[in-house]
Design a protein around this motif. Sequence first.
Motif, PDB file in Angstrom:
ATOM      1  N   LEU A   1       0.805  -1.212   0.000  1.00 46.72           N
ATOM      2  CA  LEU A   1       0.000   0.000   0.000  1.00 46.72           C
ATOM      3  C   LEU A   1       0.843   1.269   0.000  1.00 46.72           C
ATOM      4  O   LEU A   1       0.305   2.359  -0.217  1.00 46.72           O
ATOM      5  CB  LEU A   1      -0.944   0.007   1.202  1.00 46.72           C
ATOM      6  CG  LEU A   1      -2.010  -1.090   1.221  1.00 46.72           C
ATOM      7  CD1 LEU A   1      -2.947  -0.912   2.406  1.00 46.72           C
ATOM      8  CD2 LEU A   1      -2.805  -1.104  -0.075  1.00 46.72           C
ATOM      9  N   ASN A   2       2.144   1.144   0.244  1.00 42.39           N
ATOM     10  CA  ASN A   2       3.006   2.329   0.201  1.00 42.39           C
ATOM     11  C   ASN A   2       3.100   2.904  -1.208  1.00 42.39           C
ATOM     12  O   ASN A   2       3.459   4.072  -1.385  1.00 42.39           O
ATOM     13  CB  ASN A   2       4.408   1.980   0.720  1.00 42.39           C
ATOM     14  CG  ASN A   2       5.212   3.222   1.066  1.00 42.39           C
ATOM     15  OD1 ASN A   2       4.788   4.038   1.868  1.00 42.39           O
ATOM     16  ND2 ASN A   2       6.372   3.367   0.445  1.00 42.39           N
TER      17      ASN A   2
ATOM     18  N   PRO B   1      -5.535  -2.322   9.877  1.00 40.93           N
ATOM     19  CA  PRO B   1      -5.723  -3.691  10.388  1.00 40.93           C
ATOM     20  C   PRO B   1      -4.866  -4.035  11.607  1.00 40.93           C
ATOM     21  O   PRO B   1      -5.404  -4.582  12.587  1.00 40.93           O
ATOM     22  CB  PRO B   1      -5.369  -4.571   9.171  1.00 40.93           C
ATOM     23  CG  PRO B   1      -5.568  -3.687   7.982  1.00 40.93           C
ATOM     24  CD  PRO B   1      -5.180  -2.329   8.438  1.00 40.93           C
ATOM     25  N   PRO B   2      -3.549  -3.739  11.605  1.00 41.22           N
ATOM     26  CA  PRO B   2      -2.776  -4.099  12.806  1.00 41.22           C
ATOM     27  C   PRO B   2      -3.197  -3.316  14.045  1.00 41.22           C
ATOM     28  O   PRO B   2      -3.205  -3.860  15.150  1.00 41.22           O
ATOM     29  CB  PRO B   2      -1.322  -3.781  12.416  1.00 41.22           C
ATOM     30  CG  PRO B   2      -1.413  -2.853  11.262  1.00 41.22           C
ATOM     31  CD  PRO B   2      -2.660  -3.224  10.550  1.00 41.22           C
ATOM     32  N   VAL B   3      -3.561  -2.034  13.875  1.00 41.83           N
ATOM     33  CA  VAL B   3      -4.012  -1.246  15.028  1.00 41.83           C
ATOM     34  C   VAL B   3      -5.312  -1.833  15.588  1.00 41.83           C
ATOM     35  O   VAL B   3      -5.475  -1.972  16.813  1.00 41.83           O
ATOM     36  CB  VAL B   3      -4.206   0.233  14.628  1.00 41.83           C
ATOM     37  CG1 VAL B   3      -4.915   0.993  15.750  1.00 41.83           C
ATOM     38  CG2 VAL B   3      -2.866   0.878  14.323  1.00 41.83           C
TER      39      VAL B   3
ATOM     40  N   GLY C   1       4.264   4.102  16.414  1.00 37.06           N
ATOM     41  CA  GLY C   1       5.288   3.522  15.541  1.00 37.06           C
ATOM     42  C   GLY C   1       5.004   3.799  14.071  1.00 37.06           C
ATOM     43  O   GLY C   1       5.912   4.189  13.313  1.00 37.06           O
ATOM     44  N   TYR C   2       3.752   3.617  13.658  1.00 33.29           N
ATOM     45  CA  TYR C   2       3.385   3.898  12.272  1.00 33.29           C
ATOM     46  C   TYR C   2       3.555   5.381  11.941  1.00 33.29           C
ATOM     47  O   TYR C   2       4.020   5.739  10.853  1.00 33.29           O
ATOM     48  CB  TYR C   2       1.943   3.469  12.001  1.00 33.29           C
ATOM     49  CG  TYR C   2       1.803   2.050  11.524  1.00 33.29           C
ATOM     50  CD1 TYR C   2       2.011   1.712  10.189  1.00 33.29           C
ATOM     51  CD2 TYR C   2       1.477   1.020  12.404  1.00 33.29           C
ATOM     52  CE1 TYR C   2       1.879   0.400   9.743  1.00 33.29           C
ATOM     53  CE2 TYR C   2       1.351  -0.294  11.970  1.00 33.29           C
ATOM     54  CZ  TYR C   2       1.556  -0.601  10.645  1.00 33.29           C
ATOM     55  OH  TYR C   2       1.439  -1.886  10.202  1.00 33.29           O
TER      56      TYR C   2
ATOM     57  N   VAL D   1      -1.861   5.129   5.566  1.00 31.47           N
ATOM     58  CA  VAL D   1      -2.944   5.163   6.551  1.00 31.47           C
ATOM     59  C   VAL D   1      -3.753   3.872   6.493  1.00 31.47           C
ATOM     60  O   VAL D   1      -4.071   3.261   7.524  1.00 31.47           O
ATOM     61  CB  VAL D   1      -3.858   6.382   6.310  1.00 31.47           C
ATOM     62  CG1 VAL D   1      -5.029   6.371   7.282  1.00 31.47           C
ATOM     63  CG2 VAL D   1      -3.056   7.675   6.434  1.00 31.47           C
ATOM     64  N   LEU D   2      -4.078   3.428   5.277  1.00 28.60           N
ATOM     65  CA  LEU D   2      -4.842   2.188   5.113  1.00 28.60           C
ATOM     66  C   LEU D   2      -4.074   0.984   5.652  1.00 28.60           C
ATOM     67  O   LEU D   2      -4.663   0.063   6.231  1.00 28.60           O
ATOM     68  CB  LEU D   2      -5.174   1.970   3.632  1.00 28.60           C
ATOM     69  CG  LEU D   2      -6.104   3.005   2.979  1.00 28.60           C
ATOM     70  CD1 LEU D   2      -6.260   2.709   1.494  1.00 28.60           C
ATOM     71  CD2 LEU D   2      -7.460   3.019   3.656  1.00 28.60           C
ATOM     72  N   ALA D   3      -2.738   0.982   5.466  1.00 27.51           N
ATOM     73  CA  ALA D   3      -1.928  -0.146   5.924  1.00 27.51           C
ATOM     74  C   ALA D   3      -1.882  -0.250   7.442  1.00 27.51           C
ATOM     75  O   ALA D   3      -1.663  -1.341   7.984  1.00 27.51           O
ATOM     76  CB  ALA D   3      -0.508  -0.019   5.368  1.00 27.51           C
TER      77      ALA D   3
END
Length: 344
Positions: free
Chosen positions: A233-234, A247-249, A267-268, A242-244
């Motif tokens: 997504l980068n 899910p992990p958050v 971290g993001y 932002v989209l990437a």
Amino acid sequence: MAKPIISMGGLKAVIMCGMIVIILVGIKIAAEIIVPFILALFIAIILNPMIRRLERVRVPRVLAIVFVISLIVCFVVLLLAYLGTTLNELTRTLPQYRSSLISPLQTLEPWLQRAGISVSVDELVKYIDPNAAMTLVTSLITQLSTAMTSIFLLLLTVVFMLTEVPQLPIKLQQLMSRPVEGMGAIQRALDSVSHYLVLKTAISLVTGLVVWLMLATLDVRFAFVWALLAFSLNYIPNIGSVLAAIPPVAQVLVFSGLYEALLVIAGYLAINLVFGNIIEPRMMGRGLGLSTLVVFLSLIFWGWLLGPVGMLLSVPLTIAVKIALEQNEGGKKIAVLLSDVTKN
């Protein structure tokens, strides 16, 4: 004598707009055929500098192509095998998230009630259906098992494109009425797109590795999958990073709590700040030659026209269109509107 309702210039503009609409509709309808070809073309553009470097050390072009494609095939096979295993594990984990959501929702319920928002946790839990998420992951696993055929055809197209590169300039010159200007424009487009894609791929790869290390350090499950998502997504400007992160958050918020989720968000934010605002602009040099608004609008336009691949390749596609418009007097005015600088 009555004056014509539409002047010749207006008639030409109407005809041109109609032709553009017809072309866009045709591309939209034929997207299933056009998208793999465009994707193969840009992969060939990324790989061609590597092939040329191998040629400089006296490796025959055919052997260089076979070597590079073989490495890619081995990597893709290992990656798909790992993703299949990870998605199977994710499928087994999904039923747990319904019970894990109850605690955070119960924590938020008093805050929402103080803000005047009446929410019932029991009612919200009824709408959470793990079967829907499991169905989605199962379909992804099925698609992975059938993806090898599409990837094989894509790489085969890339091989033929890379093999054809040495003869392509001679063929193009024979088709052009002004070979010198035409080849110069094609070379500028290839240089700009290649410069962008190679650097963007390198930056995305490093971004994915840093995200992997960050998530692994914080002991986040499926860290490799989220790192792969960050890498992919980068390529999407403005909103991809932002989209990437979503899910992990969301996963950490459900399974680990608010504090750990804030650490992941921090971290993001740090990674996107360093790579998106410091490293990437310096490596890209003087910029893309496109205004920020045009980059965002191109993301919407190419995403609508070509789907997710169009979003990933929105910037190089717009660069190529801008350089093509600069080759005639009528298109130069539109190219100026796309540019990030004004010429006096």
